[in-house]
Design a protein around this motif. Structure first.
Motif, PDB file in Angstrom:
ATOM      1  N   TYR A   1      25.816 -79.410 -35.371  1.00 23.38           N
ATOM      2  CA  TYR A   1      26.549 -80.674 -35.464  1.00 23.38           C
ATOM      3  C   TYR A   1      26.593 -81.260 -36.874  1.00 23.38           C
ATOM      4  CZ  TYR A   1      22.165 -83.254 -35.933  1.00 23.38           C
ATOM      5  OH  TYR A   1      20.980 -83.742 -36.397  1.00 23.38           O
ATOM      6  N   LYS A   2      25.879 -80.688 -37.824  1.00 23.37           N
ATOM      7  CA  LYS A   2      25.808 -81.277 -39.162  1.00 23.37           C
ATOM      8  C   LYS A   2      26.690 -80.502 -40.138  1.00 23.37           C
ATOM      9  CE  LYS A   2      21.427 -81.060 -39.934  1.00 23.37           C
ATOM     10  NZ  LYS A   2      20.188 -81.241 -40.698  1.00 23.37           N
ATOM     11  N   HIS A   3      27.372 -81.240 -41.007  1.00 18.74           N
ATOM     12  CA  HIS A   3      28.277 -80.624 -41.978  1.00 18.74           C
ATOM     13  C   HIS A   3      27.965 -81.144 -43.375  1.00 18.74           C
ATOM     14  CE1 HIS A   3      30.791 -78.813 -38.858  1.00 18.74           C
ATOM     15  NE2 HIS A   3      30.574 -79.924 -38.178  1.00 18.74           N
ATOM     16  N   ARG A   4      27.955 -80.242 -44.312  1.00 19.33           N
ATOM     17  CA  ARG A   4      27.585 -80.557 -45.694  1.00 19.33           C
ATOM     18  C   ARG A   4      28.680 -81.374 -46.372  1.00 19.33           C
ATOM     19  NH1 ARG A   4      26.753 -75.782 -50.183  1.00 19.33           N
ATOM     20  NH2 ARG A   4      26.309 -77.092 -52.017  1.00 19.33           N
TER      21      ARG A   4
ATOM     22  N   ILE B   1      34.251 -79.860 -33.375  1.00 19.59           N
ATOM     23  CA  ILE B   1      33.578 -80.185 -32.109  1.00 19.59           C
ATOM     24  C   ILE B   1      32.636 -79.080 -31.641  1.00 19.59           C
ATOM     25  CG2 ILE B   1      35.447 -81.701 -31.391  1.00 19.59           C
ATOM     26  CD1 ILE B   1      36.387 -79.528 -29.480  1.00 19.59           C
ATOM     27  N   ASN B   2      32.787 -77.865 -32.174  1.00 23.02           N
ATOM     28  CA  ASN B   2      31.919 -76.762 -31.741  1.00 23.02           C
ATOM     29  C   ASN B   2      31.840 -75.719 -32.842  1.00 23.02           C
ATOM     30  OD1 ASN B   2      30.266 -75.136 -30.209  1.00 23.02           O
ATOM     31  ND2 ASN B   2      31.907 -74.358 -28.894  1.00 23.02           N
ATOM     32  N   PHE B   3      31.197 -76.091 -33.942  1.00 22.13           N
ATOM     33  CA  PHE B   3      31.038 -75.197 -35.088  1.00 22.13           C
ATOM     34  C   PHE B   3      30.215 -73.982 -34.680  1.00 22.13           C
ATOM     35  CE2 PHE B   3      28.680 -74.578 -39.309  1.00 22.13           C
ATOM     36  CZ  PHE B   3      29.662 -73.719 -39.804  1.00 22.13           C
ATOM     37  N   ARG B   4      30.671 -72.801 -35.117  1.00 19.16           N
ATOM     38  CA  ARG B   4      29.970 -71.551 -34.803  1.00 19.16           C
ATOM     39  C   ARG B   4      29.549 -70.876 -36.109  1.00 19.16           C
ATOM     40  NH1 ARG B   4      28.459 -72.651 -30.220  1.00 19.16           N
ATOM     41  NH2 ARG B   4      27.678 -70.506 -30.140  1.00 19.16           N
TER      42      ARG B   4
END
Length: 758
Positions: A148-151, A125-128
């Protein structure tokens, strides 16, 4: 990972103990495996029993080794019911049937549920990406949720593509990077200051938004209340099969309604060599599809370096794409055969570039409808996007951004502004390139100011000195100027000078009657309007030459936008033979210093300067009056004014005017000094005064100014212009011989007055 290491350590202790004791210590809670060790993602889903379709799909597509192994990952799992619904929508009865008929689609769908790296709940919810696990509460509040994007493991195979590489036709291998999966949380929408549910469901109307502390992965809602820990990462359950998102480019490519727009975009198509590590991985040189300076909507990654996580996880493109229908209607309404653009292919490449670029929003975050409605969204050119989101036909959330697809469109802001004629009519093509080169196009399209613009034609450019042309090169068209060494590309400085002289701000129109002085955007340069005709101060200066018999004023004509004014002002053409240009020389100083022809209207004043020793005729200078960076405002008594008042001028006792109009006699040293000091009354310097405009009726050149001998000179400026020494009651009017208009040069200006200062 800690969990795997702990398990290995526990098993090792159990084995060692078996050699020294027959006691079954597995009953001892102290030696029992930790409760959170549930097995890897495959094992956990297998035990659940409700994920057989997903597991089957994983096995068929070859991903079982990483899900059932030690690869650190995050798995998003859809239930059997979710897969049943998905398969029905796709027209298949089972995973096996889908694999048999479309293995590529199944593979990229499965892989889209498998993310690189292990993300706990907070990271979802809050990638740093910058601070990592060391992020403080204060760090986490900055751009919360916006990374907000994840590989994922989902990617297309390499493909062969034809096109130009370094100007040559060729075929190269295009490499496709893995897709990124958008994960949207309330933190994401809170940071944007917009409602989560409405904006999310604008793009995903068939999906559910639960909100709270939960999150959605593209079209799917995560049904867990917290992360599920597995031996090889984290597991989340979703209520739908996540449909793989494509790039904006491929999404538009798959929709024939946008073929015309994509065709325009592809005129900038080029190949860019992929990063060396990518080529090394596949064993040969590979490329990505790019489009020059246009936003890179064709590539899955905004950058090819996987280590640049902050950019990879946040960057998105936003495109407001007109459909074929919208382009056809806009073309029909905006361009005409008479304007030189009969069909889309006739449009100049520069017009196409601006047309395309105005379809992209500024910024690197996905744009949502509420932001548009609030007026917070601008094009990459800084012009406002004013569409009604409710009227958008295709609302597409893509792997690398969003698309607002429209079957109707208004003229882009630049096209409807006062620079619009340069886009609308091919006879202004050269000026279009001048505008582009000047880098002033965007400011002139602003709706925050009102402008009047002049539009020079291609013919005026060609007839100018130096002449100019648009030349087609390998890299594209450029505007070139004919100089001593032949034609060369026009520089930005020259382009700005031309554009600034053709633009006036904060006026509403050119008057068809009377006299009007209009300051242009070129410093201390003016348009003069007289009885419905126009000239510039540079052309007006020709009236000082006795042999000049032409009229410096030419006709002007309003250019309208389908019978109306442009969105931020008016535009006009003018009938001059050449393009209007600014004065380039320091002509005022030289003109006054050398004046030696009785036919010049400033002749006697120039002779007085010479007699007083203020003029250096050999070098054409006024050494004690003019200097670098100084602008002179000179009030020049006419020849008649001096002739009628010579005896009143201090230091002229030994001077006389012959019948042929020449000034004769030689003053004494004292008289020269007296005359020089008196003549300084007529000179006002920008180094001694604050000067924002030149003197003409109605300008802000008004009040008391310090002359170059220290005396105060009073200017009365209203419907007419009058000047006098502060200590005198003798007020002198500006001569109407030249319509009370100033003669302006790069180093100052002069106005003729009908008397002398006493």
């Amino acid at each position: 990972m800690m969990r795997k290491s702990t398990l290995t350590l526990v098993c090792g202790l159990l084995m060692a103990t078996a050699f020294v004791s027959c006691q079954d210590i597995t009953d001892d809670d102290h030696y029992a495996p930790p409760s959170w060790l549930k097995g890897n993602a495959w094992e956990v889903l297998q035990k659940d029993g409700n994920y057989n379709s997903f597991l089957k799909a994983i096995e068929l597509t070859g991903y079982k080794p990483i899900v059932n192994g030690q690869s650190i990952m995050t798995v998003l799992a859809a239930s059997d019911n979710a897969w049943k619904s998905f398969l029905q929508q796709e027209g298949y009865s089972s995973v096996d049937e889908m694999y048999a008929q479309d293995p590529d689609l199944l593979k990229k769908t499965v892989a889209y549920h498998l993310m690189y790296y292990a993300y706990d709940w907070d990271k979802m919810i809050n990638f740093r990406p910058t601070e990592g696990d060391g992020a403080t509460a204060e760090d986490k509040a900055v751009n919360a949720g916006m990374y907000y994007k994840h590989r994922t493991h989902s990617s297309d195979d390499m493909e062969q593509m034809s096109g130009k590489l370094n100007g040559r036709d060729t075929t190269v291998t295009i490499y496709h990077y893995e897709r990124f999966l958008p994960v949207l949380s309330n933190k994401f929408f809170d940071t944007k200051g917009i409602d989560a549910a409405n904006n999310y469901q604008y793009f995903f109307p068939e999906s559910q938004w639960n909100g709270g502390s939960k999150f959605n992965a593209a079209n799917a809602n995560v049904t867990d209340a917290s992360a599920n820990v597995t031996d090889n990462g984290y597991l989340y359950h979703v209520d739908q099969v996540i449909r793989p998102l494509e790039t904006i480019y491929k999404t538009l490519q798959q929709n024939p309604n946008y073929s015309d727009f994509l065709s325009l975009y592809d005129t900038y198509k080029e190949f860019t060599e992929a990063a060396s590590e990518t080529s090394e991985k596949v064993g040969k040189k590979v490329y990505t599809l790019t489009h020059g300076t246009l936003p890179n909507i064709a590539c899955e990654w905004p950058v090819s370096d996987y280590r640049k996580m902050a950019e990879l996880s946040s960057t998105a493109y936003n495109i407001f794409a007109p459909s074929n229908q919208a382009i056809a209607q806009f073309f029909q309404n905006y361009w005409t055969k008479e304007g030189g653009y009969e069909k889309l292919d006739d449009l100049d490449p520069l017009i196409m570039q601006y047309f395309i670029m105005q379809s992209f929003a500024a910024g690197k975050s996905p744009v949502f409808p509420e932001e548009i409605s609030k007026g917070q969204v601008e094009t990459t050119y800084g012009t406002p996007i004013t569409i009604n989101p409710d009227d958008v036909d295709d609302r597409l959330f893509c792997e690398n951004g969003v698309v607002y697809g429209m079957n109707d469109m208004e003229a882009p802001a630049i096209f409807s502004s006062v620079v619009g004629p340069a886009f609308n009519d091919s006879i202004y093509q050269y000026y279009l390139y001048t505008l582009d080169k000047s880098e002033l196009m965007l400011s002139l399209a602003s709706n925050k100011a009102e402008f009047v613009t002049l539009m020079p034609t291609n013919k005026q450019y060609r007839q100018s000195n130096p002449s100019m042309r648009v030349n087609k090169t390998i890299l594209g068209n450029v505007l070139e100027v004919n100089g001593e060494d032949g034609f060369a590309e026009m520089g930005t400085s020259m382009a700005r000078d031309i554009v600034n002289l053709h633009v006036a701000a904060n006026i509403s129109e050119l008057k068809s009657e009377g006299t009007q002085v209009i300051p242009t955007n070129a410093t201390f340069s003016y348009w003069y309007i007289k009885d419905g005709k126009i000239t510039t101060n540079t052309l007006f200066n020709n009236l000082l030459t006795p042999t000049y018999t032409d009229d410096p004023f030419v006709e002007f004509h309003e250019i309208q936008n389908n019978g109306k004014s442009w969105s931020n002002g008016r535009s006009y053409s003018y009938d001059s033979e050449e393009v209007f240009t600014t004065a380039e020389s320091t002509e005022l100083e030289r003109l006054l210093a050398i004046g030696n022809d009785v036919n010049y209207p400033y002749y006697l004043f120039s002779q007085l300067l010479q007699k007083s020793g203020l003029a250096d005729t050999k070098n054409g200078m006024l050494p004690s009056l003019a200097s670098a960076g100084n602008r002179l405002i000179v009030f020049v008594p006419t020849n008649d004014a001096i002739r009628n008042n010579l005896s009143k001028i201090p230091g002229t006792a030994k001077l006389s005017i012959a019948s042929n109009g020449t000034l004769s006699g030689t003053p004494t040293t004292a008289q020269k000094s007296e005359l020089a000091n008196y003549l300084r009354n007529y000179f006002i310097s920008s180094l001694m005064n604050t000067i924002t405009s030149y003197p003409y009726p109605g300008s802000d050149f008004n009040g008391t100014f310090l002359a170059m001998n220290g005396n105060n000179v009073e200017i009365e400026n209203g419907n007419s212009l009058k000047v006098k020494l502060e200590t005198s009651d003798n007020q002198v009017s500006v001569s109407n011989q030249f319509y009370c208009l100033p003669f302006v040069f790069s180093d100052g200006c002069m106005q003729f007055i009908d008397g002398i200062l006493e």
